[in-house]
Design a protein around this motif. Sequence first.
Motif, PDB file in Angstrom:
ATOM      1  N   HIS A 130       1.005  -1.812  -0.030  1.00 43.59           N
ATOM      2  CA  HIS A 130      -0.091   0.180  -0.362  1.00 43.59           C
ATOM      3  C   HIS A 130       0.722   1.424  -0.079  1.00 43.59           C
ATOM      4  CE1 HIS A 130      -3.474  -2.432   1.824  1.00 43.59           C
ATOM      5  NE2 HIS A 130      -2.980  -2.177   0.319  1.00 43.59           N
ATOM      6  N   PRO A 147       1.773   4.189  -7.365  1.00 42.10           N
ATOM      7  CA  PRO A 147       0.893   2.754  -8.039  1.00 42.10           C
ATOM      8  C   PRO A 147       1.440   4.066  -9.535  1.00 42.10           C
ATOM      9  CG  PRO A 147      -1.092   4.098  -6.556  1.00 42.10           C
ATOM     10  CD  PRO A 147       0.106   4.874  -6.271  1.00 42.10           C
ATOM     11  N   PRO A 178      -9.088   5.613  -7.464  1.00 41.05           N
ATOM     12  CA  PRO A 178     -10.062   4.963  -6.105  1.00 41.05           C
ATOM     13  C   PRO A 178     -10.523   5.412  -5.674  1.00 41.05           C
ATOM     14  CG  PRO A 178      -6.939   5.321  -6.571  1.00 41.05           C
ATOM     15  CD  PRO A 178      -7.611   5.693  -8.412  1.00 41.05           C
ATOM     16  N   GLY A 236      -6.377   6.509  -1.890  1.00 39.47           N
ATOM     17  CA  GLY A 236      -6.465   4.986  -2.540  1.00 39.47           C
ATOM     18  C   GLY A 236      -4.976   4.097  -2.970  1.00 39.47           C
ATOM     19  N   SER A 237      -4.305   3.496  -3.051  1.00 40.33           N
ATOM     20  CA  SER A 237      -3.399   2.685  -3.271  1.00 40.33           C
ATOM     21  C   SER A 237      -3.690   1.637  -3.997  1.00 40.33           C
ATOM     22  CB  SER A 237      -2.270   2.240  -1.831  1.00 40.33           C
ATOM     23  OG  SER A 237      -3.598   1.072  -1.509  1.00 40.33           O
ATOM     24  N   VAL A 238      -2.401   0.683  -4.749  1.00 41.27           N
ATOM     25  CA  VAL A 238      -2.450  -0.348  -5.133  1.00 41.27           C
ATOM     26  C   VAL A 238      -3.315  -1.402  -3.998  1.00 41.27           C
ATOM     27  CG1 VAL A 238      -1.344  -2.763  -6.211  1.00 41.27           C
ATOM     28  CG2 VAL A 238      -1.004  -0.515  -6.914  1.00 41.27           C
ATOM     29  N   THR A 255      -6.696  -3.739  -7.851  1.00 37.97           N
ATOM     30  CA  THR A 255      -6.493  -2.682  -8.673  1.00 37.97           C
ATOM     31  C   THR A 255      -6.348  -1.308  -8.231  1.00 37.97           C
ATOM     32  OG1 THR A 255      -8.429  -1.333  -9.269  1.00 37.97           O
ATOM     33  CG2 THR A 255      -9.030  -2.463  -7.750  1.00 37.97           C
ATOM     34  N   LEU A 256      -6.354   0.067  -8.562  1.00 44.68           N
ATOM     35  CA  LEU A 256      -6.659   1.096  -7.134  1.00 44.68           C
ATOM     36  C   LEU A 256      -7.575   1.372  -6.743  1.00 44.68           C
ATOM     37  CD1 LEU A 256      -4.528   3.133  -9.609  1.00 44.68           C
ATOM     38  CD2 LEU A 256      -3.790   1.456  -8.204  1.00 44.68           C
TER      39      LEU A 256
END
Length: 329
Positions: free
Chosen positions: A131, A135, A146, A189-191, A219-220
Amino acid sequence: MKGLDLERLRSYLGTGELTATMFAGGRSNLTYAVSDGTSRWVLRRPPLGHVLPTAHDMVREHKVLGALSAAGFPAPRPIRLCTDTDVIGAPFCLMEHVDGTIYRDPVPLEKLGPAIGGLVLSLVDTLADLHALDPDAIGLGDFGRPEGFNERQVRRWKKQLDASRSRDVPGIEELHARLAAEIPAGGPGSVVHGDFRLDNVLIGDELQVNAVLDWEMSTLGDPLSDVALMLVYAGRPLLDGRTPLSIPGHPGVDEMAARYAARSGRDVSDLHWYVGFAAFKLAVILEGVHYRFVQGQTLGEGFDTVGEMVAPLVARGHAALDGTLVEGN
């Protein structure tokens, strides 16, 4: 071998005679160990028959594996993506073979003794490290959106449920309605992995994480969705009916959440909605597996009991929304 035409694969790869075995434990994409006698690979392909929309996407899995392994994250390095369904009957991703142990049985976990605590916290650290990746910097800036992730997830998994109906599941519609009534906006957001758990990780001899597997739902999005699902899995029965949380030395969910918060710097003070949604999502996934089983479209053993796992997850989701984070803690 069912699901894998070795002769066509051999011709496609331009190699010698191939042998293959299917990995046990998978409930979604089919995973095979493939060898030509000199080299070893892992091949992933979608399941047979009924496939839910947007699930089992080989192109996405190949992309995320390439980005993460290049960034130094412990993920298998992809070798080849094939979208030509004439080769083995479905798209597939070929990746490097990574050595390690998958812990899905309570007995080997028990044998670790006090070391199980370090193993589990290493798993938590690995999730926090995922996290923490930027990205955009690793080439995954377009891997998802996200913004509005939680709302889309609630809609998406309801659609997946509707596409997998073969019976009535008491309480699951009510659980969806409760989740949809109060959706958190989420933070940065994150991966996200989408199915992060101990038995999706290869563990090395020094109990280090050698590779995180099964990226088909990545995903993101909201990283707390991964955290919550990890906690739900910690409270779910393993092969002999015991949960990981019940094994002596396994950290409790509060300690796991605190470790994640310390390493990631994220606020995990209220995970109840996320745990409720994680239980709903997992219930839908298993209902889809049950659907394929009753249609005769599964390979391997253990699918006959998958349907029995759905109702307890629905109850777990309601309990989380009522204030009980994870049973067995």
